[in-house]
Design a protein around this motif. Structure first.
Motif, short mmCIF file in Angstrom:
data_model
loop_
_atom_site.label_atom_id
_atom_site.label_comp_id
_atom_site.label_asym_id
_atom_site.label_seq_id
_atom_site.Cartn_x
_atom_site.Cartn_y
_atom_site.Cartn_z
N LEU A 447 1.00 -1.34 0.20
CA LEU A 447 0.00 -0.21 0.04
C LEU A 447 1.04 1.24 0.17
O LEU A 447 2.10 1.21 0.60
N THR A 448 0.26 2.29 -0.51
CA THR A 448 1.15 3.45 -0.59
C THR A 448 1.23 4.02 0.98
O THR A 448 1.85 5.03 1.29
N THR A 449 -0.11 3.72 1.53
CA THR A 449 -0.11 4.27 3.04
C THR A 449 1.00 3.69 3.78
O THR A 449 1.24 2.56 3.85
N GLU A 450 1.67 4.84 4.64
CA GLU A 450 2.64 4.24 5.50
C GLU A 450 2.03 3.25 6.73
O GLU A 450 0.91 3.90 7.19
N HIS A 451 2.70 2.23 7.08
CA HIS A 451 2.28 1.45 8.29
C HIS A 451 2.39 2.12 9.22
O HIS A 451 3.41 2.04 9.80
N VAL A 452 1.32 2.12 9.95
CA VAL A 452 1.25 2.52 11.40
C VAL A 452 0.77 1.61 12.34
O VAL A 452 -0.79 1.37 12.19
N PRO A 453 1.19 0.71 12.95
CA PRO A 453 0.46 -0.33 13.87
C PRO A 453 -0.21 0.21 14.84
O PRO A 453 0.05 1.48 15.24
N GLY A 476 -2.45 -1.64 9.12
CA GLY A 476 -2.25 -0.50 10.23
C GLY A 476 -3.27 0.37 10.09
O GLY A 476 -4.41 0.39 9.66
N LEU A 477 -3.28 1.40 11.26
CA LEU A 477 -4.33 2.36 11.73
C LEU A 477 -5.00 3.03 10.33
O LEU A 477 -5.95 3.41 10.55
N HIS A 478 -4.04 3.43 9.43
CA HIS A 478 -4.48 4.39 8.27
C HIS A 478 -4.68 3.51 7.33
O HIS A 478 -4.77 4.11 5.99
N ASP A 479 -4.77 2.21 7.07
CA ASP A 479 -4.91 1.39 5.70
C ASP A 479 -6.44 1.24 5.52
O ASP A 479 -7.08 1.12 6.34
N LEU A 545 -14.01 7.98 -0.89
CA LEU A 545 -13.78 6.64 -0.65
C LEU A 545 -12.28 6.27 -0.68
O LEU A 545 -11.78 5.53 0.19
N ARG A 546 -11.47 7.20 -1.07
CA ARG A 546 -9.96 7.26 -0.72
C ARG A 546 -9.54 8.64 -0.92
O ARG A 546 -9.73 9.18 -2.33
N ALA A 547 -9.35 9.37 0.10
CA ALA A 547 -8.82 10.76 -0.24
C ALA A 547 -7.48 10.88 -0.40
O ALA A 547 -6.81 12.12 -0.97
N GLU A 548 -6.40 10.01 -0.05
CA GLU A 548 -5.17 10.10 -0.21
C GLU A 548 -4.77 9.57 -1.46
O GLU A 548 -5.35 9.19 -2.31
N GLY A 549 -3.49 10.47 -1.85
CA GLY A 549 -3.01 9.88 -3.15
C GLY A 549 -2.52 11.38 -3.79
O GLY A 549 -3.14 12.37 -3.59
N PRO A 572 -9.25 -1.56 -4.98
CA PRO A 572 -8.16 -2.30 -4.96
C PRO A 572 -7.26 -2.52 -6.28
O PRO A 572 -6.18 -2.97 -6.54
N HIS A 573 -8.11 -2.36 -7.14
CA HIS A 573 -7.55 -2.16 -8.45
C HIS A 573 -6.94 -1.12 -9.20
O HIS A 573 -6.23 -1.13 -10.49
N LEU A 574 -7.10 0.06 -8.67
CA LEU A 574 -6.66 1.31 -9.24
C LEU A 574 -5.34 1.95 -8.65
O LEU A 574 -4.97 2.88 -9.04
N GLY A 575 -4.88 1.08 -7.88
CA GLY A 575 -3.51 1.63 -7.28
C GLY A 575 -3.58 2.54 -5.89
O GLY A 575 -4.58 3.45 -5.96
N GLY A 576 -3.06 2.49 -5.02
CA GLY A 576 -3.08 3.43 -3.91
C GLY A 576 -2.84 4.77 -3.92
O GLY A 576 -3.27 5.35 -2.90
N ASP A 577 -2.18 5.13 -5.04
CA ASP A 577 -2.22 6.93 -5.25
C ASP A 577 -3.21 7.33 -5.90
O ASP A 577 -3.30 8.60 -6.17
#
Length: 815
Positions: A447-453, A476-479, A545-549, A572-577
């Motif tokens: 994922l492009t999201t940084e993993h924050v446990p 992660g918390l922000h996945d 739906l996904r504001a990040e990127g 899931p098919h469009l890429g995390g960015d």
């Protein structure tokens, strides 16, 4: 197929990344040579994965996103069980590519067709590969032949079953593979069985409820036909009894589905035809099994006496299918890899539901009717998954005469082994980037999201249930829930588990609007000072739906129901960015009334888009109603001098020239509302009745529906308004190419005025496109386009276009 293995999970990921870099730096390497060298020059270690690709580019993409799908191997040898489905999974043309490309498969089908020719009076291959709608007898026989041919193909490839289990008709294929009955006897016997069951008539209904809850509802006119899992069974009987039963299920709010084939197998309806079937049974030779198998009759291992008893096979036809017990018995003895031999994954899903705590490795070997992958690709993936699960003989040799090719060195997992002084701790660079997956869970995907446990006990509780629901460890918390493969129905399941565990009490709409662990906790007022009143709402006008990127946002316009939840399957098919926003109808959240007309709707939606992205280039997508609204928005943006670089229309009807019919619209509203709420569609039910069913379901179980009655009533009001103003949309001309997706398997409905199911949608839009309309045919009906398999095909096509746009954006202009 590229096989990779390593001694540790970290090294396995490193192997995939190293091979991707190796292929990228050496464009002249042939994939078949690399695949051959991986087989011959590298040992097979405990941690394994395979990558299947037809081109170098596919291999690079797959290697960079590769993650193990099976747990590391134990010291015990892998066992294999074949699961053989019964009627209902077949479809026209199944296995056609295998028949064309695989000698063993083709020879087996040819032999079966030869045996059946005098019985059918026709060539089964005609019904199997050429006829669009073969009769029921040929369709069921085609399934038996397909299963047998596929099983023989796997066995010849080195995958030999240690055990077998069939479901209903599938047990005949299992018995034949086990040596109980010869193929030349089995196929004519099955033909007579199918004909006799069909002659008895009746109906069968699948029920999404435990058998223990359904038994008290059965009278003398009904039989419990199958117990498939903890929450799945089927009931059969004569038509009038089944209709009364369905009415009672509807009253109680219990989900059900009438099976398409009008028969009542495994019920009292068959009593009159059993003597005739006994006559046919006594004409065949039955032997003790050479391969152990589990029988539906007892739900445990068949004995030699049972396998060779005519009475046992009559009971098998008449009595309840005890598949749930059978799969448990199979697992308790062998703990095998579960391999479904036939189309789709019906039995592996049932098995996984019954063995939820065990997390078995499952393998599908033939595509579902509506899946897009080729037969050859699915079979190659299956063999690769079997090898990854420890079935060493499953790895097929590379065809042709491949040569040795240079490979990258082993990617050792670098670990810190320094002994720290007391009171010190490792620096962040020394710690793993992500958490290890729990046993039985797949690893966290890239994922492009940084993993924050999770840090607090509260966060860990929510994350644990999140992981259990999605089957993914190390979340992660922000996945983003939807990046991890979630959808609106899994959101309902997750909030139900959160509530049942006493961890968190939030509606499914909260998860749709705030799809991360941190977001849900914040929406519940537990983090960051946010109150539930100020939390995002899933009925708001703009659903992030996904504001990040960092990519240009994609805006998805709602279908006729007014909500954009179903677009979550694209993520899931469009890429995390890729940021994705859902545009939803005014009037849902009570902050403003519904749009008074088409022009006001377009203006309002453009205002929402410009709040996020003041200037172009813009990317728009819409399904059904949303398709023609997105087209109107794109034309308006172009009139304002803005650039639209993507317009995707998912089976959009052409609304111009139609008239609003309030009575027909009301029936459509009831049907659409049922779909939104996850209820069976009753074409004759009024809207108020649907609202009552939603209310009853939520009262009985607050986590059982994605909307409350009040929310559903708001959605119904918006639907009525949307249908009222639809004829006002007079399409202009869009200047540019359009990505169109047509539902290729549309079924007629009871609503003649429903534009959504009329044929020729793509052709009706061509005059309104000044460019190329790229029409992609998706094997599904209009209302199924956002189901997981169709939306995956759509998402892949949209992602490919988006990647091209990104490439052009990053390319400097020519001097």
């Amino acid at each position: 197929m590229l096989p990779l293995s390593a001694r540790t999970a970290g090294a396995l990921r490193g192997q995939a990344e190293a091979l991707a870099r190796h292929l990228e730096r050496r464009p002249g390497l042939r994939l078949d040579d690399v695949a051959h060298s991986l087989r011959t020059d590298r040992p097979a270690l405990r941690h394994r994965l395979t990558v299947t690709a037809a081109t170098r580019e596919e291999a690079l993409d797959a290697l960079r996103s590769a993650a193990p799908v099976t747990p590391p191997l134990s010291d015990d040898p892998a066992r294999v069980a074949f699961l053989l489905p019964g009627g209902g999974t077949q479809y026209p043309g199944m296995g056609a590519e295998l028949y064309r490309d695989h000698t063993v498969y083709r020879d087996t089908v040819d032999e079966c067709a030869r045996i059946l020719r005098p019985v059918l009076g026709a060539d089964l291959r005609t019904a199997l590969f050429e006829e669009r709608r073969p009769d029921d007898t040929a369709a069921f026989l085609g399934l038996v032949v397909t299963e047998y041919a596929l099983a023989r193909t796997l066995i010849e490839s080195g995958v030999r079953p240690d055990a077998l289990i069939g479901h209903s008709l599938g047990e005949y294929t299992a018995a034949c593979l086990a040596g109980v009955i010869d193929l030349a006897d089995m196929l004519p016997l099955v033909t007579e069985r199918i004909r006799l069951i069909s002659s008895a008539g009746g109906a069968t209904v699948g029920v999404a409820a435990p058998a223990e809850e359904i038994r008290p509802l059965l009278d003398d006119g009904l039989s419990l036909a199958a117990v498939n899992g903890p929450g799945a069974c089927t009931v059969a009987g004569h038509l009038d009894a089944v209709a009364r039963f369905e009415a009672e299920l509807t009253r109680r709010g219990v989900p059900f589905r009438r099976l398409r084939i009008p028969v009542a197998a495994h019920s009292h309806v068959l009593d009159p035809v059993l003597p005739a079937y006994e006559t046919h049974l006594r004409q065949v030779t039955l032997r003790p099994p050479r391969i152990p198998y589990v029988t539906n009759v007892t739900g445990t291992w068949v004995t030699d006496a049972q396998a060779t008893s005519v009475r046992h096979w009559l009971d098998h036809t008449r009595d309840t299918v005890r598949f749930a017990d059978g799969i448990a018995a199979l697992w308790d003895r062998l703990h095998p890899v579960l391999v479904e031999i036939g189309p789709g994954d019906t039995l592996t899903k049932l098995a996984t539901g019954r063995l939820a705590d065990a997390a078995p490795v499952t393998v599908t070997t033939m595509r579902h009717a509506k899946a897009g992958a080729s037969d050859g690709f699915v079979l190659a993936e299956a063999l690769g998954r079997l090898w990854s699960a420890g079935v060493d003989s499953a790895l097929p040799p590379v065809p042709g005469t491949p040569r040795r090719a240079p490979l990258p060195p082993y990617a050792f997992e670098r670990r810190r082994h320094w002994i720290d002084a007391p009171g010190t701790r490792a620096t962040p660079d020394d710690t793993p980037a992500t958490a290890e997956s729990a046993p039985g869970l797949a690893p966290r995907p890239r994922l492009t999201t940084e993993h924050v446990p999770p840090r607090t006990e509260r966060e860990r509780e929510v994350t644990r249930l999140w992981e259990d629901t999605l089957g993914i460890g190390g979340i992660g918390l922000h996945d983003n829930f939807f990046d991890l493969g979630g959808d609106s129905m899994r959101a309902v399941l997750l909030v139900g588990r959160l509530r049942e565990a006493g961890v968190l009490d939030v509606p499914a709409a909260t998860l749709l609007a705030a799809p991360t662990v941190a977001g849900v906790l914040a929406a519940a007022g537990e983090r960051g000072g946010q109150t539930p009143e100020s939390a995002p709402t899933a009925l708001g006008p703009l659903l992030p739906l996904r504001a990040e990127g960092t990519a240009t946002p994609l805006f998805c316009v709602h279908p006729g129901a007014g909500v954009s939840w179903r677009y979550t399957g694209l993520l899931p098919h469009l890429g995390g960015d890729q940021p994705v926003y859902g545009i939803q109808a005014a009037g849902l959240d009570g902050t403003r009334p519904p749009a008074p007309d088409a022009a006001a709707m377009v203006a309002h939606y453009l205002g929402l888009v410009r709040e996020v992205q003041p200037h172009g280039p813009y990317r728009l997508l819409g399904w059904s109603y949303g398709g023609f609204v997105a087209h109107a928005m794109a034309c308006a943006l172009q009139r304002d001098g803005e650039r639209v670089e993507l317009l995707a229309m998912l089976d959009a009807p052409q609304p111009h020239g139609t008239a609003h019919d309030p009575e027909a619209a009301e029936r459509q509203v009831a049907a659409l509302l049922s779909r939104v709420a996850g209820l069976p569609v009753d074409t004759g039910a009024p809207v108020e009745s649907v609202l009552d069913r939603i209310d009853a379901r939520v009262t009985a179980d607050p986590a059982s529906a994605p909307v409350t009655r009040a929310e559903a009533a708001a959605i119904a009001a918006v639907m009525r308004n949307n249908l009222r103003i639809a004829p006002q949309f007079a399409p202009g001309v869009y200047h540019g190419d359009v990505l169109f997706f047509s539902a290729a398997e549309e079924q007629p409905t009871d609503f003649p005025a429903d534009l959504a199911v009329l044929p020729g949608k793509a052709d009706s839009w061509r005059p309104h496109v000044d460019g190329t309309l790229h029409d992609h045919h998706v094997p599904c009906g209009h209302y199924e386009m956002t189901e997981p398999e169709p939306i995956a095909r759509i998402g892949e096509a949209v992602a490919k276009v988006l990647r091209g746009l990104g490439d052009r954006a990053s390319t400097p202009p020519s001097p």
